[in-house]
Write an enzyme that holds these catalytic residues in place. Structure first.
Site, PDB file in Angstrom:
ATOM      1  N   SER A  71      92.911   7.723-113.181  1.00  0.00           N
ATOM      2  CA  SER A  71      92.015   8.144-113.817  1.00  0.00           C
ATOM      3  C   SER A  71      91.068   9.265-113.354  1.00  0.00           C
ATOM      4  O   SER A  71      90.242  10.189-113.940  1.00  0.00           O
ATOM      5  CB  SER A  71      91.017   7.243-114.559  1.00  0.00           C
ATOM      6  OG  SER A  71      91.557   6.775-115.449  1.00  0.00           O
ATOM      7  N   LYS A  94      91.548  12.602-114.611  1.00  0.00           N
ATOM      8  CA  LYS A  94      90.917  13.092-115.981  1.00  0.00           C
ATOM      9  C   LYS A  94      89.733  14.039-115.658  1.00  0.00           C
ATOM     10  O   LYS A  94      89.543  14.987-116.473  1.00  0.00           O
ATOM     11  CB  LYS A  94      90.308  12.011-116.725  1.00  0.00           C
ATOM     12  CG  LYS A  94      91.235  10.858-117.188  1.00  0.00           C
ATOM     13  CD  LYS A  94      90.651   9.450-117.492  1.00  0.00           C
ATOM     14  CE  LYS A  94      91.637   8.519-118.045  1.00  0.00           C
ATOM     15  NZ  LYS A  94      90.943   7.175-118.325  1.00  0.00           N
ATOM     16  N   TYR A 112     100.344  13.298-119.947  1.00  0.00           N
ATOM     17  CA  TYR A 112      98.861  12.248-119.493  1.00  0.00           C
ATOM     18  C   TYR A 112      99.612  11.204-118.477  1.00  0.00           C
ATOM     19  O   TYR A 112      99.028  11.141-117.239  1.00  0.00           O
ATOM     20  CB  TYR A 112      98.585  11.600-120.733  1.00  0.00           C
ATOM     21  CG  TYR A 112      97.560  10.461-120.368  1.00  0.00           C
ATOM     22  CD1 TYR A 112      96.219  10.856-119.927  1.00  0.00           C
ATOM     23  CD2 TYR A 112      98.060   9.410-120.475  1.00  0.00           C
ATOM     24  CE1 TYR A 112      95.442   9.919-119.500  1.00  0.00           C
ATOM     25  CE2 TYR A 112      97.094   8.220-120.085  1.00  0.00           C
ATOM     26  CZ  TYR A 112      95.524   8.536-119.560  1.00  0.00           C
ATOM     27  OH  TYR A 112      94.797   7.567-119.143  1.00  0.00           O
ATOM     28  N   TYR A 132      84.218   3.362-116.375  1.00  0.00           N
ATOM     29  CA  TYR A 132      84.575   2.512-117.437  1.00  0.00           C
ATOM     30  C   TYR A 132      83.127   1.868-118.062  1.00  0.00           C
ATOM     31  O   TYR A 132      82.305   2.540-118.327  1.00  0.00           O
ATOM     32  CB  TYR A 132      85.486   1.331-116.952  1.00  0.00           C
ATOM     33  CG  TYR A 132      86.522   2.099-116.124  1.00  0.00           C
ATOM     34  CD1 TYR A 132      87.567   3.062-116.734  1.00  0.00           C
ATOM     35  CD2 TYR A 132      86.923   1.706-114.913  1.00  0.00           C
ATOM     36  CE1 TYR A 132      88.412   3.571-116.068  1.00  0.00           C
ATOM     37  CE2 TYR A 132      87.825   2.257-114.255  1.00  0.00           C
ATOM     38  CZ  TYR A 132      88.711   3.312-114.612  1.00  0.00           C
ATOM     39  OH  TYR A 132      89.603   3.594-113.857  1.00  0.00           O
ATOM     40  N   VAL A 169      92.406   3.317-111.552  1.00  0.00           N
ATOM     41  CA  VAL A 169      92.972   2.052-111.128  1.00  0.00           C
ATOM     42  C   VAL A 169      93.879   2.101-110.043  1.00  0.00           C
ATOM     43  O   VAL A 169      94.259   0.882-109.295  1.00  0.00           O
ATOM     44  CB  VAL A 169      93.593   1.418-112.270  1.00  0.00           C
ATOM     45  CG1 VAL A 169      92.544   1.256-113.426  1.00  0.00           C
ATOM     46  CG2 VAL A 169      94.513   2.064-112.838  1.00  0.00           C
TER      47      VAL A 169
HETATM   48  N1  GLU Z   1      96.956   5.718-116.391  1.00  0.00           N
HETATM   49  C1  GLU Z   1      96.045   4.846-116.676  1.00  0.00           C
HETATM   50  C2  GLU Z   1      96.046   4.176-117.888  1.00  0.00           C
HETATM   51  O1  GLU Z   1      95.966   5.264-118.663  1.00  0.00           O
HETATM   52  C3  GLU Z   1      94.452   5.350-115.998  1.00  0.00           C
HETATM   53  C4  GLU Z   1      93.654   4.305-115.897  1.00  0.00           C
HETATM   54  C5  GLU Z   1      92.513   4.318-114.941  1.00  0.00           C
HETATM   55  O2  GLU Z   1      92.761   4.795-113.969  1.00  0.00           O
HETATM   56  O3  GLU Z   1      91.659   4.241-115.431  1.00  0.00           O
HETATM   57  O4  GLU Z   1      96.072   3.209-118.249  1.00  0.00           O
END
Ligand code: GLU
Length: 304
Positions: free
Chosen positions: A64, A67, A189, A240, A258
């Site tokens: 993430s 992002k 993605y 989160y 994650v």
């Molecule tokens: N690729 C992970 C997902 O979409 C990213 C999650 C993360 O790192 O928060 O579930």
């Protein structure tokens, strides 16, 4: 002037003794093999000094954290048009929570939860000529490092198991907030999440957010105001449903993934990256959060 290297060494020796390292994310099967004992930390100051210890040059899945980089590219390409399709409010929910998306008519709460990042991926698929190649080139350029790449096995692993991401993308599509086919957007993605970078590479990539939009090569990618907005989003939405806790304990804008990475920065001063793959219950690196809390406590350097 702080003796940063000595402090990083203290944090490292504390971390390697830790009994509770959290647990590895296993919902992406390819990530389950990572050795939980990895720990690296790297600091880059705005005037270009580097400090690091442990596994800070070892690439890992940035997940993430990507992002934020995707958002910066989308803002560079389409500017404020991004905000017609994604909101800027914290969600207070896990990264893959879907109910709010339906209640709020397909407008994701922010670009750092999965549904918001999928809208950003859609913008990049629409506006880049060769989306995956061009996005990777952008990251290589801002990092000044050609060795960065996608881990295809991780991307594939996410594609096979990403049921909630498919659900989010289909929900977005049903609300007409996805212009490209679901499979094309998710392919992009899953790849952006599967980029591998080390702590030292992440500190270099995030330099532009600490430096008013200018990357290490002194090239302006986003305006000072856009950099300010991205930092605000990292502070309020970067962890989160633990963004409040991170602001409370660490007091810096940042983003976790994650894969166990966390990047944080103090605008105009430094960028700090930490990697420890064991996650706490909210999905953030257990030892990474702790090390950053110690760092800002000892140095008294946070945005507050
Ligand atoms: N690729 C992970 C997902 O979409 C990213 C999650 C993360 O790192 O928060 O579930």
């Amino acid at each position: 002037m702080h003796d940063y290297q000595a402090l990083l060494e203290v944090l490292y020796h504390d971390a390697i003794k830790a009994k509770n390292r959290g647990s590895i994310a296993t919902y992406i099967p390819e990530l389950a093999h990572i050795d939980i004992n990895n720990f690296g930390i790297h600091l880059k100051t705005i005037d270009g000094k580097d400090f690091g210890i442990g596994d800070y040059n070892k690439p890992f899945s940035i997940q993430s954290i990507s992002k934020v980089l995707a958002l910066s590219k989308a803002m560079e390409l389409v500017g404020d048009a991004v905000w017609k399709r994604v909101d800027v409010e914290p969600s207070g929910n896990p990264f893959n929570f879907l109910s709010l998306l339906e209640i709020e008519n397909g407008i994701p709460r922010n670009p750092l939860i999965n549904s918001g990042a999928i809208v950003i991926a859609d913008i990049l698929v629409s506006n880049l000529k060769n989306p995956k190649e061009d996005f990777l080139s952008y990251i290589k350029m801002i990092t000044n490092d050609d060795s960065i790449s996608y881990n295809e096995s991780v991307a594939k692993s996410e594609q096979i198991t990403g049921f909630k991401n498919y659900a989010a993308a289909n929900l977005l599509k049903s609300f007409k907030n996805l212009n490209n086919p679901v499979d094309d957007v998710l392919d992009f993605y899953f790849h952006q999440c599967a980029i591998e970078m080390s702590c030292s590479q992440l500190s270099k990539a995030f330099y532009l957010f600490a430096n008013k939009g200018k990357c290490l090569q002194n090239k302006l990618h986003i305006s000072e105001q856009q950099a300010k907005r991205i930092n605000a989003l990292m502070l309020t939405c970067g962890f989160y449903d633990e963004a409040g806790e991170f602001a409370f304990k660490v007091g810096l804008p940042g983003k976790s993934g994650v894969g166990g990475g966390i990047i944080a920065l103090l605008p105009n001063h430094f960028i700090i990256s930490v990697w420890s793959p064991g996650l706490n219950k909210k999905g953030n690196s257990q030892l990474g959060m702790h090390a950053l809390q110690q760092f800002t406590t000892h140095t008294k350097r946070s945005i507050f």
